[in-house]
Design an enzyme around this catalytic site. Structure first.
Site, PDB file in Angstrom:
ATOM      1  N   ASN A   8      12.836  -3.726   6.954  1.00 11.05           N
ATOM      2  CA  ASN A   8      11.862  -2.975   6.158  1.00 11.05           C
ATOM      3  C   ASN A   8      12.605  -2.026   5.223  1.00 11.05           C
ATOM      4  O   ASN A   8      13.642  -1.483   5.578  1.00 11.05           O
ATOM      5  CB  ASN A   8      10.917  -2.187   7.073  1.00 11.05           C
ATOM      6  CG  ASN A   8       9.567  -1.948   6.438  1.00 11.05           C
ATOM      7  OD1 ASN A   8       8.890  -2.900   6.050  1.00 11.05           O
ATOM      8  ND2 ASN A   8       9.180  -0.712   6.297  1.00 11.05           N
ATOM      9  N   HIS A  45      -5.933 -10.079   9.061  1.00  7.21           N
ATOM     10  CA  HIS A  45      -6.900  -9.418   8.183  1.00  7.21           C
ATOM     11  C   HIS A  45      -7.629 -10.394   7.265  1.00  7.21           C
ATOM     12  O   HIS A  45      -8.215  -9.990   6.267  1.00  7.21           O
ATOM     13  CB  HIS A  45      -6.202  -8.308   7.384  1.00  7.21           C
ATOM     14  CG  HIS A  45      -5.709  -7.201   8.260  1.00  7.21           C
ATOM     15  ND1 HIS A  45      -4.652  -6.379   7.924  1.00  7.21           N
ATOM     16  CD2 HIS A  45      -6.130  -6.783   9.474  1.00  7.21           C
ATOM     17  CE1 HIS A  45      -4.459  -5.506   8.914  1.00  7.21           C
ATOM     18  NE2 HIS A  45      -5.331  -5.739   9.860  1.00  7.21           N
ATOM     19  N   ASP A  65      -3.179 -12.589   1.315  1.00  4.25           N
ATOM     20  CA  ASP A  65      -2.905 -13.316   0.075  1.00  4.25           C
ATOM     21  C   ASP A  65      -2.738 -14.821   0.252  1.00  4.25           C
ATOM     22  O   ASP A  65      -2.629 -15.551  -0.738  1.00  4.25           O
ATOM     23  CB  ASP A  65      -1.663 -12.727  -0.613  1.00  4.25           C
ATOM     24  CG  ASP A  65      -0.457 -12.665   0.318  1.00  4.25           C
ATOM     25  OD1 ASP A  65      -0.285 -13.575   1.146  1.00  4.25           O
ATOM     26  OD2 ASP A  65       0.316 -11.700   0.199  1.00  4.25           O
ATOM     27  N   CYS A  68     -26.514 -17.147   4.083  1.00  2.00           N
ATOM     28  CA  CYS A  68     -26.608 -18.534   4.566  1.00  2.00           C
ATOM     29  C   CYS A  68     -25.262 -19.092   5.027  1.00  2.00           C
ATOM     30  O   CYS A  68     -25.192 -20.200   5.539  1.00  2.00           O
ATOM     31  CB  CYS A  68     -27.209 -19.444   3.489  1.00  2.00           C
ATOM     32  SG  CYS A  68     -26.066 -19.884   2.172  1.00  2.00           S
ATOM     33  N   PHE A 116       0.816  -1.211   0.000  1.00  2.00           N
ATOM     34  CA  PHE A 116       0.000   0.000   0.000  1.00  2.00           C
ATOM     35  C   PHE A 116       0.851   1.263   0.000  1.00  2.00           C
ATOM     36  O   PHE A 116       0.593   2.202  -0.723  1.00  2.00           O
ATOM     37  CB  PHE A 116      -0.910   0.028   1.240  1.00  2.00           C
ATOM     38  CG  PHE A 116      -2.167  -0.782   1.085  1.00  2.00           C
ATOM     39  CD1 PHE A 116      -2.511  -1.383  -0.115  1.00  2.00           C
ATOM     40  CD2 PHE A 116      -3.026  -0.934   2.164  1.00  2.00           C
ATOM     41  CE1 PHE A 116      -3.676  -2.116  -0.251  1.00  2.00           C
ATOM     42  CE2 PHE A 116      -4.203  -1.670   2.043  1.00  2.00           C
ATOM     43  CZ  PHE A 116      -4.522  -2.259   0.836  1.00  2.00           C
TER      44      PHE A 116
HETATM   45  P1  NAD Z   1       2.262  -1.100   3.945  1.00  2.00           P
HETATM   46  O1  NAD Z   1       1.987  -1.043   2.497  1.00  2.00           O
HETATM   47  O2  NAD Z   1       1.706  -0.037   4.812  1.00  2.00           O
HETATM   48  O3  NAD Z   1       3.832  -1.110   4.196  1.00  2.00           O
HETATM   49  C1  NAD Z   1       4.648  -2.037   3.539  1.00  2.00           C
HETATM   50  C2  NAD Z   1       6.065  -1.785   4.008  1.00  2.00           C
HETATM   51  O4  NAD Z   1       6.868  -2.809   3.474  1.00  2.00           O
HETATM   52  C3  NAD Z   1       6.636  -0.464   3.539  1.00  2.00           C
HETATM   53  O5  NAD Z   1       7.123   0.231   4.662  1.00  2.00           O
HETATM   54  C4  NAD Z   1       7.781  -0.866   2.589  1.00  2.00           C
HETATM   55  O6  NAD Z   1       8.933  -0.071   2.774  1.00  2.00           O
HETATM   56  C5  NAD Z   1       8.082  -2.264   3.014  1.00  2.00           C
HETATM   57  N1  NAD Z   1       8.523  -3.170   1.939  1.00  2.00           N
HETATM   58  C6  NAD Z   1       8.003  -3.309   0.691  1.00  2.00           C
HETATM   59  N2  NAD Z   1       8.617  -4.314   0.050  1.00  2.00           N
HETATM   60  C7  NAD Z   1       9.556  -4.807   0.909  1.00  2.00           C
HETATM   61  C8  NAD Z   1      10.497  -5.860   0.821  1.00  2.00           C
HETATM   62  N3  NAD Z   1      10.623  -6.626  -0.266  1.00  2.00           N
HETATM   63  N4  NAD Z   1      11.295  -6.087   1.895  1.00  2.00           N
HETATM   64  C9  NAD Z   1      11.181  -5.323   3.028  1.00  2.00           C
HETATM   65  N5  NAD Z   1      10.306  -4.322   3.144  1.00  2.00           N
HETATM   66  C10 NAD Z   1       9.491  -4.080   2.112  1.00  2.00           C
HETATM   67  O7  NAD Z   1       1.820  -2.544   4.443  1.00  2.00           O
HETATM   68  P2  NAD Z   1       1.259  -3.043   5.848  1.00  2.00           P
HETATM   69  O8  NAD Z   1       2.028  -2.440   6.948  1.00  2.00           O
HETATM   70  O9  NAD Z   1       1.139  -4.509   5.740  1.00  2.00           O
HETATM   71  O10 NAD Z   1      -0.199  -2.433   5.920  1.00  2.00           O
HETATM   72  C11 NAD Z   1      -1.024  -2.485   4.785  1.00  2.00           C
HETATM   73  C12 NAD Z   1      -2.326  -3.222   4.932  1.00  2.00           C
HETATM   74  O11 NAD Z   1      -2.695  -3.577   3.621  1.00  2.00           O
HETATM   75  C13 NAD Z   1      -2.258  -4.499   5.672  1.00  2.00           C
HETATM   76  O12 NAD Z   1      -3.236  -4.442   6.611  1.00  2.00           O
HETATM   77  C14 NAD Z   1      -2.597  -5.611   4.673  1.00  2.00           C
HETATM   78  O13 NAD Z   1      -3.728  -6.305   5.084  1.00  2.00           O
HETATM   79  C15 NAD Z   1      -3.015  -4.916   3.423  1.00  2.00           C
HETATM   80  N6  NAD Z   1      -2.334  -5.385   2.183  1.00  2.00           N
HETATM   81  C16 NAD Z   1      -2.086  -6.709   2.005  1.00  2.00           C
HETATM   82  C17 NAD Z   1      -1.450  -7.148   0.858  1.00  2.00           C
HETATM   83  C18 NAD Z   1      -1.186  -8.624   0.704  1.00  2.00           C
HETATM   84  O14 NAD Z   1      -1.935  -9.426   1.218  1.00  2.00           O
HETATM   85  N7  NAD Z   1      -0.117  -9.027   0.017  1.00  2.00           N
HETATM   86  C19 NAD Z   1      -1.042  -6.246  -0.112  1.00  2.00           C
HETATM   87  C20 NAD Z   1      -1.324  -4.885   0.092  1.00  2.00           C
HETATM   88  C21 NAD Z   1      -1.960  -4.473   1.260  1.00  2.00           C
HETATM   89 ZN    ZN Z   2     -26.275 -18.266   0.560  1.00  2.00          ZN
END
Ligand code: NAD
Ligand code: ZN
Length: 237
Positions: free
Chosen positions: A210, A117, A102, A128, A30
């Site tokens: 991160n 989540h 995911d 249902c 995000f």
């Molecule tokens: P976020 O997007 O707020 O932050 C992601 C963080 O990960 C950033 O600070 C970034 O610098 C870091 N990052 C990105 N790629 C990286 C890597 N390869 N190695 C290390 N760091 C890396 O995400 P969040 O804190 O999880 O909050 C976002 C919300 O969005 C969550 O609640 C989640 O449910 C949802 N979300 C989920 C997915 C998924 O399921 N894959 C994807 C997008 C958002």
């Molecule tokens: Zn139903």
């Protein structure tokens, strides 16, 4: 001590992760520069479209956005998911707590996974309760409807304005409180209440991996600014 030494020395590791854990599988997060929140001109901000009130009011727009942006059926577990699953088999990792929806930790064969989540892989009829897999959502032309009763089929995903599952939070808190090492990675630590669970950690070593800075960098024993999949693939414990 570095990552390798700290992880080797630990007896019970718990992992706490977020969207950054899956970017190396090709799923955008995000808040990175190339994340969903920085995409040009959406109809509404992502936080609005992923809220429960938006879902209830405009289910058709919700599902359009959700299917296009939140579901990546082709994504496969990356090195981070795989290492954590392998370390769990060896008894080192006790649990994975994830904010991701995911399903990639389970796909990598991690067994104790607390999905704060929810998961795009589970969907239930709102009337249902019938269960549907991801395929059913993807096949629906617009709003997926239950083939038994016609109710709307809702993803088992926690939307903004919705509470987390108490059972899942409890499991996550117990795991975090019982760890001697907490490895936090790929999360901006800004989405509450999920991010607040890190505060239950009272073990010895807090490691933070991160790409960008987080509000808890000051409290960690080791902060690494890299890609979690790359960094974990270099470790063998
Ligand atoms: P976020 O997007 O707020 O932050 C992601 C963080 O990960 C950033 O600070 C970034 O610098 C870091 N990052 C990105 N790629 C990286 C890597 N390869 N190695 C290390 N760091 C890396 O995400 P969040 O804190 O999880 O909050 C976002 C919300 O969005 C969550 O609640 C989640 O449910 C949802 N979300 C989920 C997915 C998924 O399921 N894959 C994807 C997008 C958002
Ligand atoms: Zn139903």
């Amino acid at each position: 001590m570095g990552l390798q030494e700290l992880l080797s020395a630990a007896q019970s590791i718990v992992f706490f992760g977020g969207a950054g854990v899956s970017t190396e599988s090709g799923i955008p997060d995000f808040r990175s520069a190339d994340g969903l929140y920085n995409e040009p001109a959406q109809e509404y901000p992502a936080e609005v479209m992923l809220s429960r009130s938006f879902f209830d009011r405009y289910p058709d727009r919700f599902f359009r956005f959700y299917k296009e942006k939140m579901i990546c059926p082709a994504a496969k577990p990356n090195a981070a998911h795989k290492k954590l699953a392998a370390w769990e088999k060896r008894g080192k990792v006790k649990a994975v707590v994830t904010q991701n929806i995911d399903g990639l930790h389970s796909a990598a064969q991690s067994r104790v996974v607390w999905e704060l989540h929810g998961s795009v892989l589970r969907n239930y009829c709102m009337d249902c309760g019938a269960f549907y897999g991801l395929e059913y959502i993807l096949r629906a032309a617009d709003v997926p409807r239950c083939d038994k009763c016609g109710g709307i089929v809702k993803p088992d995903v926690v939307l903004y304005e919705e509470p987390l599952s108490e059972r899942v939070v409890e499991g996550a808190v117990q795991a975090i409180a019982g760890a001697d090492l907490l490895l936090v990675a790929g999360t901006s630590l800004t989405v509450y209440p999920a991010a607040g669970l890190v505060r239950y950690f009272r073990g010895k070593t807090l490691i933070l991996i991160n790409r960008d800075a987080t509000p808890m960098d000051d409290r960690a024993d080791l902060v690494l600014r890299g890609k979690v999949g790359e960094l974990l693939s270099e470790v063998s414990i």
